[in-house]
Scaffold this motif. Structure first.
Motif, PDB file in Angstrom:
ATOM      1  N   TYR A   1       9.295  50.057  33.070  1.00 12.67           N
ATOM      2  CA  TYR A   1       8.232  50.726  32.320  1.00 12.67           C
ATOM      3  C   TYR A   1       7.731  49.893  31.143  1.00 12.67           C
ATOM      4  O   TYR A   1       6.527  49.681  30.983  1.00 12.67           O
ATOM      5  CB  TYR A   1       8.719  52.087  31.821  1.00 12.67           C
ATOM      6  N   TRP A   2       8.633  49.463  30.299  1.00 15.91           N
ATOM      7  CA  TRP A   2       8.215  48.723  29.103  1.00 15.91           C
ATOM      8  C   TRP A   2       7.650  47.341  29.439  1.00 15.91           C
ATOM      9  O   TRP A   2       6.576  46.978  28.957  1.00 15.91           O
ATOM     10  CB  TRP A   2       9.385  48.630  28.125  1.00 15.91           C
ATOM     11  N   PRO A   3       8.314  46.532  30.286  1.00 18.42           N
ATOM     12  CA  PRO A   3       7.749  45.214  30.629  1.00 18.42           C
ATOM     13  C   PRO A   3       6.417  45.290  31.367  1.00 18.42           C
ATOM     14  O   PRO A   3       5.640  44.334  31.344  1.00 18.42           O
ATOM     15  CB  PRO A   3       8.835  44.581  31.520  1.00 18.42           C
ATOM     16  N   LEU A   4       6.151  46.409  32.039  1.00 16.58           N
ATOM     17  CA  LEU A   4       4.936  46.519  32.847  1.00 16.58           C
ATOM     18  C   LEU A   4       3.671  46.299  32.028  1.00 16.58           C
ATOM     19  O   LEU A   4       2.688  45.745  32.527  1.00 16.58           O
ATOM     20  CB  LEU A   4       4.896  47.893  33.527  1.00 16.58           C
ATOM     21  N   THR A   5       3.681  46.733  30.774  1.00 11.78           N
ATOM     22  CA  THR A   5       2.482  46.626  29.935  1.00 11.78           C
ATOM     23  C   THR A   5       2.554  45.470  28.948  1.00 11.78           C
ATOM     24  O   THR A   5       1.657  45.329  28.117  1.00 11.78           O
ATOM     25  CB  THR A   5       2.269  47.938  29.152  1.00 11.78           C
ATOM     26  N   ARG A   6       3.587  44.654  29.025  1.00 11.56           N
ATOM     27  CA  ARG A   6       3.706  43.531  28.100  1.00 11.56           C
ATOM     28  C   ARG A   6       2.557  42.550  28.317  1.00 11.56           C
ATOM     29  O   ARG A   6       2.261  42.140  29.432  1.00 11.56           O
ATOM     30  CB  ARG A   6       5.048  42.822  28.287  1.00 11.56           C
ATOM     31  N   GLY A   7       1.889  42.187  27.237  1.00  7.91           N
ATOM     32  CA  GLY A   7       0.773  41.258  27.318  1.00  7.91           C
ATOM     33  C   GLY A   7      -0.523  41.875  27.801  1.00  7.91           C
ATOM     34  O   GLY A   7      -1.509  41.173  27.978  1.00  7.91           O
ATOM     35  N   ARG A   8      -0.534  43.206  28.013  1.00  6.04           N
ATOM     36  CA  ARG A   8      -1.736  43.879  28.523  1.00  6.04           C
ATOM     37  C   ARG A   8      -2.230  44.975  27.571  1.00  6.04           C
ATOM     38  O   ARG A   8      -3.001  45.830  27.976  1.00  6.04           O
ATOM     39  CB  ARG A   8      -1.449  44.494  29.896  1.00  6.04           C
TER      40      ARG A   8
END
Length: 203
Positions: A189-196
């Motif tokens: 969940y958390w890494p999915l939106t990293r950098g986006r």
């Protein structure tokens, strides 16, 4: 397949309406029936004087306005919300599953229900944490600069809102990821939106 721009992503809902007009009409009709049934139930279970009473001042007063069937009305809205939200996910991510206008009630809807319940339980501590953190950090300045209390408080509100927005965007794809993976993929969940962040916020 090239990634969509934030502008193109923001128009995805309109493209879905053009692609699936019958499904969208069915979802709208389902909500119309739900609102109509809820309104009829509340009106039938309350005397006219109560229906015309002033606006409720507390949450308890608001719940009382729904009469003895308040819990059933809330459950009905929750159920319809679950099936229509998952229907939208299904129409976008699994377009071949168009039976019953993508409407179902199964494991996908149950998982979203669990996520929604968990989000409601976590909303108070997670939503209040940024405000408390900002309060702790600004308290020394409030003591030493009492004349600037209003400015410091205003800055604290802005920082709090920004932190809440940032946290909300970073966690915004939890439901979609759970539907897509057909499981609770906690580590994704958390890494999915990293950098986006800016892409998602713009969309």
């Amino acid at each position: 397949m090239r990634p969509l721009s934030a502008y193109e992503a923001s128009g995805a809902g309109f493209r879905l309406i053009r692609r699936e007009p019958r499904a969208v009409l069915a979802w709208a009709l389902l909500w119309f029936v739900t609102f109509s049934a809820a309104a009829w139930t509340v009106a039938a279970s309350k005397p006219v004087a109560a229906v015309r009473a002033p606006a409720p001042a507390t949450l308890g007063d608001a719940a009382a306005r729904f009469g003895p069937y308040g819990a059933a009305v809330v459950a009905l809205f929750m159920l319809v919300w679950l099936v229509t939200v998952v229907a939208i996910y299904r129409a976008v991510l699994r377009p071949n599953e168009r039976r019953w206008f993508y409407l179902r009630f199964g494991p996908d809807e149950l998982r979203l229900g669990v996520l929604t319940l968990a989000a409601c339980l976590a909303a108070v501590p997670l939503g209040g944490a940024p405000a408390y953190l900002v309060f702790v950090l600004t308290t020394p300045f409030l003591r030493f600069l009492p004349d600037a209390t209003r400015d410091i408080a205003g800055l604290g509100v802005l920082i709090t809102v920004w932190l809440d927005v940032w946290l909300g965007v970073r966690l915004s794809l939890i439901a979609v990821e759970t539907f897509s993976e057909r499981r609770f993929h906690l580590t994704a969940y958390w890494p999915l939106t990293r950098g986006r962040f800016w892409y998602l916020l713009g969309g």
